[in-house]
Scaffold this motif. Sequence first.
Motif, mmCIF file in Angstrom:
data_model
loop_
_atom_site.group_PDB
_atom_site.id
_atom_site.type_symbol
_atom_site.label_atom_id
_atom_site.label_comp_id
_atom_site.label_asym_id
_atom_site.label_seq_id
_atom_site.Cartn_x
_atom_site.Cartn_y
_atom_site.Cartn_z
ATOM 1 N N MET A 1 42.277 46.646 20.173
ATOM 2 C CA MET A 1 42.379 46.534 21.526
ATOM 3 C C MET A 1 43.229 45.408 21.819
ATOM 4 N N VAL A 2 44.100 45.600 22.941
ATOM 5 C CA VAL A 2 44.956 44.341 23.218
ATOM 6 C C VAL A 2 44.148 43.418 23.971
ATOM 7 N N ALA A 3 44.244 42.212 23.676
ATOM 8 C CA ALA A 3 43.462 41.231 24.482
ATOM 9 C C ALA A 3 44.377 40.648 25.777
ATOM 10 N N ALA A 4 43.629 40.515 26.891
ATOM 11 C CA ALA A 4 44.361 39.934 27.780
ATOM 12 C C ALA A 4 44.727 38.519 27.728
ATOM 13 N N SER A 5 46.030 38.370 28.402
ATOM 14 C CA SER A 5 46.368 36.895 28.566
ATOM 15 C C SER A 5 45.643 36.118 29.481
ATOM 16 N N ARG A 6 45.795 34.736 29.681
ATOM 17 C CA ARG A 6 44.764 33.979 30.635
ATOM 18 C C ARG A 6 45.746 34.160 31.905
ATOM 19 N N LEU A 7 45.072 34.725 32.915
ATOM 20 C CA LEU A 7 45.681 35.235 34.059
ATOM 21 C C LEU A 7 45.737 33.976 35.312
ATOM 22 N N LYS A 8 46.385 33.947 36.011
ATOM 23 C CA LYS A 8 46.362 32.890 37.042
ATOM 24 C C LYS A 8 46.105 33.603 38.452
ATOM 25 N N ILE A 9 44.865 33.318 38.898
ATOM 26 C CA ILE A 9 44.206 34.181 40.033
ATOM 27 C C ILE A 9 44.104 33.426 41.253
ATOM 28 N N VAL A 10 44.594 33.951 42.398
ATOM 29 C CA VAL A 10 44.238 33.433 43.701
ATOM 30 C C VAL A 10 42.891 34.308 44.277
ATOM 31 N N PHE A 11 41.862 33.607 44.568
ATOM 32 C CA PHE A 11 40.637 34.208 45.216
ATOM 33 C C PHE A 11 40.837 33.919 46.595
ATOM 34 N N MET A 12 40.372 35.051 47.239
ATOM 35 C CA MET A 12 40.301 35.200 48.815
ATOM 36 C C MET A 12 39.098 35.839 49.309
ATOM 37 N N GLY A 13 38.251 35.098 49.680
ATOM 38 C CA GLY A 13 36.811 35.450 50.202
ATOM 39 C C GLY A 13 36.353 34.468 51.332
ATOM 40 N N THR A 14 35.359 34.972 51.872
ATOM 41 C CA THR A 14 34.620 34.021 52.942
ATOM 42 C C THR A 14 33.138 33.610 52.838
ATOM 43 N N PRO A 15 32.479 34.807 52.905
ATOM 44 C CA PRO A 15 30.890 34.692 53.038
ATOM 45 C C PRO A 15 30.253 34.650 51.554
ATOM 46 N N GLU A 16 28.865 34.700 51.850
ATOM 47 C CA GLU A 16 28.208 34.038 50.581
ATOM 48 C C GLU A 16 28.390 35.390 49.641
ATOM 49 N N PHE A 17 28.448 36.735 50.175
ATOM 50 C CA PHE A 17 28.729 37.803 49.210
ATOM 51 C C PHE A 17 29.872 37.346 48.286
ATOM 52 N N ALA A 18 30.836 36.896 48.663
ATOM 53 C CA ALA A 18 32.077 36.716 47.835
ATOM 54 C C ALA A 18 31.992 35.606 46.710
ATOM 55 N N THR A 19 30.787 34.676 46.821
ATOM 56 C CA THR A 19 30.596 33.463 46.042
ATOM 57 C C THR A 19 30.224 34.018 44.678
ATOM 58 N N TRP A 20 29.676 35.197 44.689
ATOM 59 C CA TRP A 20 29.309 35.653 43.291
ATOM 60 C C TRP A 20 30.098 35.999 42.553
ATOM 61 N N ALA A 21 31.204 36.616 42.859
ATOM 62 C CA ALA A 21 32.519 36.968 42.125
ATOM 63 C C ALA A 21 33.372 35.744 41.664
ATOM 64 N N LEU A 22 33.369 34.893 42.898
ATOM 65 C CA LEU A 22 34.216 33.506 42.451
ATOM 66 C C LEU A 22 33.442 32.652 41.405
ATOM 67 N N GLY A 23 32.018 32.878 41.404
ATOM 68 C CA GLY A 23 31.238 31.928 40.583
ATOM 69 C C GLY A 23 31.648 32.446 38.930
ATOM 70 N N ALA A 24 31.716 33.880 39.031
ATOM 71 C CA ALA A 24 32.062 34.402 37.816
ATOM 72 C C ALA A 24 33.280 34.166 36.947
ATOM 73 N N LEU A 25 34.306 34.056 38.110
ATOM 74 C CA LEU A 25 35.714 33.762 37.740
ATOM 75 C C LEU A 25 35.635 32.341 37.196
ATOM 76 N N ILE A 26 35.255 31.504 37.986
ATOM 77 C CA ILE A 26 35.217 29.934 37.642
ATOM 78 C C ILE A 26 34.440 29.810 35.995
ATOM 79 N N ASP A 27 33.475 30.735 35.856
ATOM 80 C CA ASP A 27 33.066 30.563 34.376
ATOM 81 C C ASP A 27 33.790 31.455 33.571
ATOM 82 N N GLY A 28 34.464 32.292 33.964
ATOM 83 C CA GLY A 28 35.363 33.209 32.866
ATOM 84 C C GLY A 28 36.699 32.886 32.183
ATOM 85 N N PRO A 29 37.525 33.295 31.652
ATOM 86 C CA PRO A 29 38.613 32.925 30.913
ATOM 87 C C PRO A 29 39.777 32.693 31.398
ATOM 88 N N HIS A 30 39.933 33.010 32.889
ATOM 89 C CA HIS A 30 41.018 32.909 33.601
ATOM 90 C C HIS A 30 41.171 31.742 34.598
#
Length: 309
Positions: A1-30
């Motif tokens: 299985m090919v491993a993903a390289s470290r991605l450069k991400i722009v995150f775009m969101g506003t309400p509390e709903f979006a903070t969950w995904a942002l938190g996961a990305l902050i803790d993630g490998p990218h």
Amino acid sequence: MVAASRLKIVFMGTPEFATWALGALIDGPHEIVAVYSQPPRPQGRGMKLTASPVQQQAEKYDLPVYTPTSLKPAAAQAEFTARNADIAVVAAYGLILPKAILDAPRLGCVNIHASLLPRWRGAAPIQRAILAGDAQTGITFMQMNAGLDTGAILKTYPRIIENDMTAPKLQTALAQISAREINQLLDDLATGRIAPLPQPEDGATYADKLRKDEGQIDWQKSANDIDRMVRALNPWPGAWLEHHSERIKILSVETIQESGTPGTLIDDQFTVACRTNAVRLLKLQRPGKSPVDGSTLMRTLKLKAHDAL
């Protein structure tokens, strides 16, 4: 299985709903190279300018934050392109992304949408799913295009809607799914393990934006319809009844197997007859007052069984 390289991400969101995904990305490998959110808005009794939940979270982690009022100006598009992102992750951002923005990241823009597309495209998918009595909804990861939630589907994750679920509870459940799956989704997309599937038009519905006037209770509806309405419109715009020109919020109800003339009180526990069955108003709130239980409010308002609302 090919491993993903470290991605450069722009995150775009506003309400509390979006903070969950942002938190996961902050803790993630990218790497998050920028966060976009809607500008601060006046809130509270003092109407103090308040940053969005996403902006507050991003600033807590010292991430660069941009809050343009529009992405249509050439300067805003140039600023976005200068981030040189591999991908943009979008979650309830609230601004239209022009083609120049959609095309800028190497892997495009991925939207986290709170429904099982093509059902409930649009602004209020969580509330509309509850109002419609849907048995399930979910999270769709979608490759964005110029249409309104019409892009190719990357992955879907169903979620049952329990009978007592309010909009905030369902929102949290769906946000948790997005947080759990977003990093794996990005890895799979970057390494070609996901084949985007064109979204079918069959079964498409639209989740219109909630209106402030939607909350008035119509006792000619069934008890189940009113129960769903109270849960779906919590906390905004809220369900309400009018008594002597006073708008009283209905915070929670339960359905009761009783009958009577719609809009008539049938006991001393604030149980109101509907077209089919009845609803017992468990928690209510008068303007400027604290929430109280139904029987207490009945006594305060000097209401009694057989009175009509």
